[in-house]
Motif scaffolding. Structure first.
Motif, PDB file in Angstrom:
ATOM      1  N   LEU A 135      40.265 -23.899  40.878  1.00  0.00           N
ATOM      2  CA  LEU A 135      40.924 -23.512  42.174  1.00  0.00           C
ATOM      3  C   LEU A 135      40.150 -23.319  43.013  1.00  0.00           C
ATOM      4  O   LEU A 135      39.480 -22.041  43.467  1.00  0.00           O
ATOM      5  CB  LEU A 135      41.576 -21.962  41.564  1.00  0.00           C
ATOM      6  N   SER A 192      52.378 -17.372  54.660  1.00  0.00           N
ATOM      7  CA  SER A 192      53.891 -17.617  54.471  1.00  0.00           C
ATOM      8  C   SER A 192      54.475 -16.260  54.144  1.00  0.00           C
ATOM      9  O   SER A 192      55.779 -15.992  54.188  1.00  0.00           O
ATOM     10  CB  SER A 192      54.116 -18.655  53.635  1.00  0.00           C
ATOM     11  N   GLY A 203      54.197 -16.166  43.975  1.00  0.00           N
ATOM     12  CA  GLY A 203      53.540 -16.783  43.042  1.00  0.00           C
ATOM     13  C   GLY A 203      52.139 -17.089  43.415  1.00  0.00           C
ATOM     14  O   GLY A 203      51.858 -17.992  44.693  1.00  0.00           O
ATOM     15  N   GLU A 204      50.955 -16.825  42.844  1.00  0.00           N
ATOM     16  CA  GLU A 204      49.613 -17.234  43.480  1.00  0.00           C
ATOM     17  C   GLU A 204      48.865 -17.199  42.388  1.00  0.00           C
ATOM     18  O   GLU A 204      48.780 -16.107  41.469  1.00  0.00           O
ATOM     19  CB  GLU A 204      49.153 -16.068  44.566  1.00  0.00           C
ATOM     20  N   HIS A 226      44.870 -17.996  42.317  1.00  0.00           N
ATOM     21  CA  HIS A 226      43.903 -17.597  42.697  1.00  0.00           C
ATOM     22  C   HIS A 226      43.598 -15.951  42.637  1.00  0.00           C
ATOM     23  O   HIS A 226      44.179 -15.260  43.280  1.00  0.00           O
ATOM     24  CB  HIS A 226      43.297 -18.063  44.375  1.00  0.00           C
ATOM     25  N   ASP A 263      54.200 -25.137  48.569  1.00  0.00           N
ATOM     26  CA  ASP A 263      53.121 -25.479  49.320  1.00  0.00           C
ATOM     27  C   ASP A 263      51.913 -25.514  48.604  1.00  0.00           C
ATOM     28  O   ASP A 263      50.887 -24.715  48.692  1.00  0.00           O
ATOM     29  CB  ASP A 263      53.416 -24.484  50.424  1.00  0.00           C
ATOM     30  N   PRO A 322      48.369 -26.986  47.044  1.00  0.00           N
ATOM     31  CA  PRO A 322      46.992 -27.543  48.062  1.00  0.00           C
ATOM     32  C   PRO A 322      46.625 -28.868  47.854  1.00  0.00           C
ATOM     33  O   PRO A 322      46.277 -29.567  48.604  1.00  0.00           O
ATOM     34  CB  PRO A 322      45.898 -26.508  47.163  1.00  0.00           C
TER      35      PRO A 322
HETATM   36  N1  SAM Z   1      51.884 -20.717  51.456  1.00  0.00           N
HETATM   37  C1  SAM Z   1      50.494 -20.527  52.435  1.00  0.00           C
HETATM   38  C2  SAM Z   1      50.944 -20.383  53.582  1.00  0.00           C
HETATM   39  O1  SAM Z   1      51.755 -21.034  54.216  1.00  0.00           O
HETATM   40  O2  SAM Z   1      50.254 -19.334  54.348  1.00  0.00           O
HETATM   41  C3  SAM Z   1      49.357 -21.297  51.795  1.00  0.00           C
HETATM   42  C4  SAM Z   1      49.193 -21.885  50.436  1.00  0.00           C
HETATM   43  S1  SAM Z   1      47.973 -22.635  50.252  1.00  0.00           S
HETATM   44  C5  SAM Z   1      48.200 -24.149  51.075  1.00  0.00           C
HETATM   45  C6  SAM Z   1      47.913 -23.146  48.657  1.00  0.00           C
HETATM   46  C7  SAM Z   1      47.687 -21.767  47.500  1.00  0.00           C
HETATM   47  O3  SAM Z   1      48.160 -22.203  46.413  1.00  0.00           O
HETATM   48  C8  SAM Z   1      46.351 -21.349  47.531  1.00  0.00           C
HETATM   49  O4  SAM Z   1      46.277 -20.118  47.685  1.00  0.00           O
HETATM   50  C9  SAM Z   1      46.114 -21.454  45.894  1.00  0.00           C
HETATM   51  O5  SAM Z   1      45.286 -20.636  45.471  1.00  0.00           O
HETATM   52  C10 SAM Z   1      47.279 -21.689  45.436  1.00  0.00           C
HETATM   53  N2  SAM Z   1      47.503 -22.157  44.193  1.00  0.00           N
HETATM   54  C11 SAM Z   1      46.859 -23.473  43.769  1.00  0.00           C
HETATM   55  N3  SAM Z   1      47.343 -23.756  42.483  1.00  0.00           N
HETATM   56  C12 SAM Z   1      48.223 -22.890  42.126  1.00  0.00           C
HETATM   57  C13 SAM Z   1      49.211 -22.944  41.142  1.00  0.00           C
HETATM   58  N4  SAM Z   1      49.380 -23.734  40.165  1.00  0.00           N
HETATM   59  N5  SAM Z   1      50.177 -21.829  41.151  1.00  0.00           N
HETATM   60  C14 SAM Z   1      50.189 -21.154  42.128  1.00  0.00           C
HETATM   61  N6  SAM Z   1      49.268 -20.913  43.291  1.00  0.00           N
HETATM   62  C15 SAM Z   1      48.408 -22.092  43.256  1.00  0.00           C
END
Ligand code: SAM
Length: 281
Positions: A2, A100, A117-118, A120, A164, A166
Motif C-alpha cells: 500500500l 470522493s 472502503g479503504e 491504508h 477508483d 491506484p
Molecule cells: N477515490 C479517491 C478520490 O477520488 O478522492 C482516490 C482514491 S486513490 C486513487 C486509491 C485509494 O485506494 C488509496 O487511498 C489506497 O490506499 C486505496 N487502496 C489500495 N488498495 C486498496 C484495496 N485493495 N481496497 C481498498 N482500498 C485500497
C-alpha cells in the motif's frame, strides 16, 4: 503493498475529470425521492490540503483544479462539482480539496447513505475522524474488491458504485474488470463509475475489452488527455467507464469534456473522446 497515497495527486486534472462526473451522477440520483446508496470501494482521504508538502511536491493540482477557476464559459454539467468545491473550501479553507468521500457526502440528502472502503491505515484513520459523528456514512477498513462482493445490492436498490483503485500493480486492471462484471450480475440496475489511467502502455484497453465482452449493461466510455497519448512517462489522460449511466450523462459529458480539455490543456496537446461501448437500448 500500500505505497500509493492520493495526497500527492489530489486535485490534478484526472481528479477534476473524475470528480466532476461523480458529482454530476450523485446529483442526478437526487432527482427521484427514493433514497440511494453510494459505495466508494477505494475511498482515499475525505479531503486534502493543497498547501501540504505532498501536494506541493508534485504541484499536480496547479494544472488541475488550479486552472479550473480561471476558465470562462463553464458548462452546466460542471455546476454540481463547482458548488461542492466552493462549499468545501468555505468550511475547510481556501486550499482544501474534497476527495470522493466528501464529494459524495456533500450531495446526500437525509436518508441517503455513503459506504466507504479503504485499506491504508492513515487514509482509513482520516475517514474515521472526518465522519465520526455522521450516521449516514459507514467506513470499512476492508479490501475494496471484497466490499463489492459483500455489500451489493444495497438495501435501497438505487445508487452508485465508484471504483477508483491506484493501479499500482498490473493485475488491478483485470481485478477491476472481473469485480465489476460480478457486481453488475448481482446488482444489474446499479450505476458503476470506474476510473482508469491513460498511460502509453495502454493497459486499460484489455480491461475495457473484457468488460465489454461480459455485456454488463449499457456502457459509456469517457476519456480525456492533457498530453499526447504515446508520451512514454507519466499520466497522459483520465478514463471513466460508466455502466448504466443516468439519463443525459452522455449529453453532459459531450459538453463537459471539450471544455475541460480547453481549460486544463491550454497548449493544444489535449483531447477527449466519448462513446457507447455498449449502447443504451
Ligand atoms: N477515490 C479517491 C478520490 O477520488 O478522492 C482516490 C482514491 S486513490 C486513487 C486509491 C485509494 O485506494 C488509496 O487511498 C489506497 O490506499 C486505496 N487502496 C489500495 N488498495 C486498496 C484495496 N485493495 N481496497 C481498498 N482500498 C485500497
Amino acid at each position: 503493498m500500500l505505497s500509493y497515497r492520493h495526497g500527492f495527486h489530489a486535485g490534478n486534472f484526472a481528479d477534476v475529470h473524475k470528480h466532476a462526473v461523480l458529482a454530476w451522477i450523485v446529483q442526478a440520483l437526487t432527482a427521484k425521492a427514493k433514497p440511494f446508496c453510494v459505495l466508494d470501494t477505494h475511498a482515499g482521504d475525505a479531503g486534502y490540503d493543497l498547501a501540504s508538502q505532498w501536494a506541493e511536491k508534485t504541484g499536480e493540482w496547479r494544472e488541475g483544479v488550479g486552472r479550473l477557476m480561471g476558465c470562462p464559459g463553464a458548462p452546466e454539467a460542471i455546476a454540481p462539482f463547482l458548488q461542492l468545491l466552493e462549499a468545501f473550501r468555505a468550511s475547510h479553507g481556501e486550499r482544501a480539496y474534497p476527495g470522493s468521500p466528501a464529494i459524495a457526502r456533500g450531495l446526500l440528502r437525509p436518508g441517503d447513505r455513503l459506504v466507504l472502503g479503504e485499506l491504508h491505515p492513515a487514509a482509513w484513520e482520516s475517514l474515521r475522524g472526518f465522519f465520526a459523528r455522521d450516521d449516514q456514512v459507514a467506513v470499512h477498513r476492508r479490501d475494496g474488491w471484497e466490499l463489492l462482493g459483500a455489500l451489493l445490492p444495497p438495501a435501497e436498490r438505487r445508487g452508485l458504485v465508484l471504483v477508483d483503485p491506484p493501479y499500482e500493480r498490473d493485475e488491478e486492471y483485470q481485478a477491476a474488470a472481473r469485480a465489476l462484471t460480478a457486481a453488475a450480475r448481482r446488482w444489474p440496475s446499479g450505476v458503476y463509475l470506474l476510473w482508469y489511467p491513460l498511460l502509453a502502455a495502454g493497459r486499460h484497453q484489455a480491461m475495457l475489452r473484457e468488460l465489454e465482452a461480459a455485456r454488463p449493461g449499457p456502457m459509456l466510455v469517457a476519456e480525456l488527455w492533457t498530453a499526447p497519448l504515446d508520451t512514454p512517462a507519466g499520466l497522459n489522460g483520465s478514463g471513466l467507464c460508466i455502466l448504466n449511466p443516468p439519463w443525459r450523462l452522455h449529453e453532459a459529458l459531450a459538453n463537459l469534456q471539450p471544455w475541460l480539455v480547453d481549460c486544463l490543456a491550454p497548449g493544444g496537446a489535449g483531447g477527449s473522446r466519448l462513446h457507447w461501448a455498449i449502447p443504451d437500448a
